[in-house]
Motif scaffolding. Structure first.
Motif, short mmCIF file in Angstrom:
data_model
loop_
_atom_site.label_atom_id
_atom_site.label_comp_id
_atom_site.label_asym_id
_atom_site.label_seq_id
_atom_site.Cartn_x
_atom_site.Cartn_y
_atom_site.Cartn_z
N MET A 33 43.72 30.24 41.76
CA MET A 33 43.10 31.46 42.23
C MET A 33 41.99 31.83 41.25
O MET A 33 42.18 31.86 40.05
CB MET A 33 44.16 32.56 42.30
CG MET A 33 43.63 33.86 42.85
SD MET A 33 44.85 35.18 42.90
CE MET A 33 45.57 34.91 44.48
N ARG A 40 38.83 36.48 42.84
CA ARG A 40 39.87 36.71 43.84
C ARG A 40 40.99 37.56 43.24
O ARG A 40 41.52 38.45 43.87
CB ARG A 40 40.41 35.38 44.34
CG ARG A 40 41.50 35.47 45.34
CD ARG A 40 41.09 35.43 46.74
NE ARG A 40 39.94 34.60 46.99
CZ ARG A 40 39.58 34.19 48.17
NH1 ARG A 40 40.31 34.52 49.20
NH2 ARG A 40 38.50 33.49 48.35
N ARG A 41 41.37 37.27 41.98
CA ARG A 41 42.39 38.07 41.31
C ARG A 41 41.93 39.50 41.10
O ARG A 41 42.70 40.45 41.27
CB ARG A 41 42.77 37.45 39.97
CG ARG A 41 43.85 36.41 40.11
CD ARG A 41 44.28 35.89 38.77
NE ARG A 41 43.39 34.77 38.50
CZ ARG A 41 43.07 34.35 37.31
NH1 ARG A 41 43.52 34.92 36.25
NH2 ARG A 41 42.26 33.31 37.16
N ALA A 48 39.75 41.12 42.98
CA ALA A 48 39.76 41.76 44.29
C ALA A 48 41.18 42.18 44.69
O ALA A 48 41.38 43.29 45.19
CB ALA A 48 39.18 40.81 45.35
N THR A 49 42.14 41.32 44.43
CA THR A 49 43.54 41.64 44.75
C THR A 49 44.02 42.82 43.92
O THR A 49 44.67 43.73 44.43
CB THR A 49 44.44 40.42 44.50
OG1 THR A 49 43.96 39.33 45.29
CG2 THR A 49 45.87 40.71 44.86
N ALA A 50 43.70 42.82 42.64
CA ALA A 50 44.13 43.91 41.75
C ALA A 50 43.52 45.25 42.19
O ALA A 50 44.23 46.27 42.25
CB ALA A 50 43.74 43.61 40.31
N ALA A 62 42.41 46.04 45.19
CA ALA A 62 42.97 46.42 46.49
C ALA A 62 44.36 47.02 46.34
O ALA A 62 44.69 48.02 47.00
CB ALA A 62 43.00 45.21 47.43
N LEU A 63 45.19 46.43 45.48
CA LEU A 63 46.51 46.99 45.24
C LEU A 63 46.43 48.35 44.56
O LEU A 63 47.19 49.27 44.89
CB LEU A 63 47.34 46.02 44.40
CG LEU A 63 47.78 44.75 45.11
CD1 LEU A 63 48.47 43.80 44.12
CD2 LEU A 63 48.70 45.06 46.26
N THR A 68 45.44 50.89 47.17
CA THR A 68 46.56 51.20 48.05
C THR A 68 47.53 52.16 47.36
O THR A 68 47.99 53.13 47.97
CB THR A 68 47.29 49.91 48.46
OG1 THR A 68 46.35 49.03 49.09
CG2 THR A 68 48.43 50.19 49.40
N ALA A 78 36.84 46.15 45.24
CA ALA A 78 37.62 45.00 45.74
C ALA A 78 36.81 44.21 46.76
O ALA A 78 36.82 42.97 46.74
CB ALA A 78 38.93 45.48 46.36
N TRP A 79 36.10 44.91 47.65
CA TRP A 79 35.25 44.23 48.63
C TRP A 79 34.16 43.43 47.93
O TRP A 79 33.87 42.30 48.30
CB TRP A 79 34.64 45.26 49.58
CG TRP A 79 33.68 44.67 50.55
CD1 TRP A 79 33.98 44.01 51.70
CD2 TRP A 79 32.26 44.66 50.43
NE1 TRP A 79 32.81 43.60 52.32
CE2 TRP A 79 31.75 43.98 51.56
CE3 TRP A 79 31.37 45.17 49.49
CZ2 TRP A 79 30.39 43.80 51.75
CZ3 TRP A 79 30.02 44.98 49.69
CH2 TRP A 79 29.54 44.30 50.81
N GLN A 87 35.66 40.36 46.42
CA GLN A 87 36.03 39.42 47.48
C GLN A 87 34.81 38.69 48.01
O GLN A 87 34.85 37.48 48.24
CB GLN A 87 36.74 40.18 48.62
CG GLN A 87 37.17 39.30 49.76
CD GLN A 87 38.21 38.29 49.37
OE1 GLN A 87 39.01 38.52 48.48
NE2 GLN A 87 38.20 37.15 50.01
#
Length: 59
Positions: A1, A5-6, A8-10, A12-13, A16, A48-49, A52
């Motif tokens: 990964m 990408r990591r 973006a995931t972080a 996004a979480l 949320t 995050a976008w 990504q």
């Protein structure tokens, strides 16, 4: 990964989590307590976008 990408995931979480906590604060206390968390969530989703899109470009 990839790193992007990591990231973006972080983000996004994180967004949320901020949105969920903002919803709880808005429902239990007042809109004034939840509103800054919704703004923070909006910025986190935007970042995050960005990461990504950067990961999809392969840069």
């Amino acid at each position: 990964m990839s790193v992007n990408r990591r990231a973006a995931t972080a983000f996004a979480l994180l967004a949320t989590l901020q949105a969920v906590i903002g919803t709880v604060f808005t429902a239990t206390v007042d809109r004034a307590y939840g509103a800054p968390l919704f703004w923070s969530a909006t910025v986190s989703f935007a970042v995050a976008w960005y990461f990504q899109r950067k990961a999809a470009d392969g840069r």
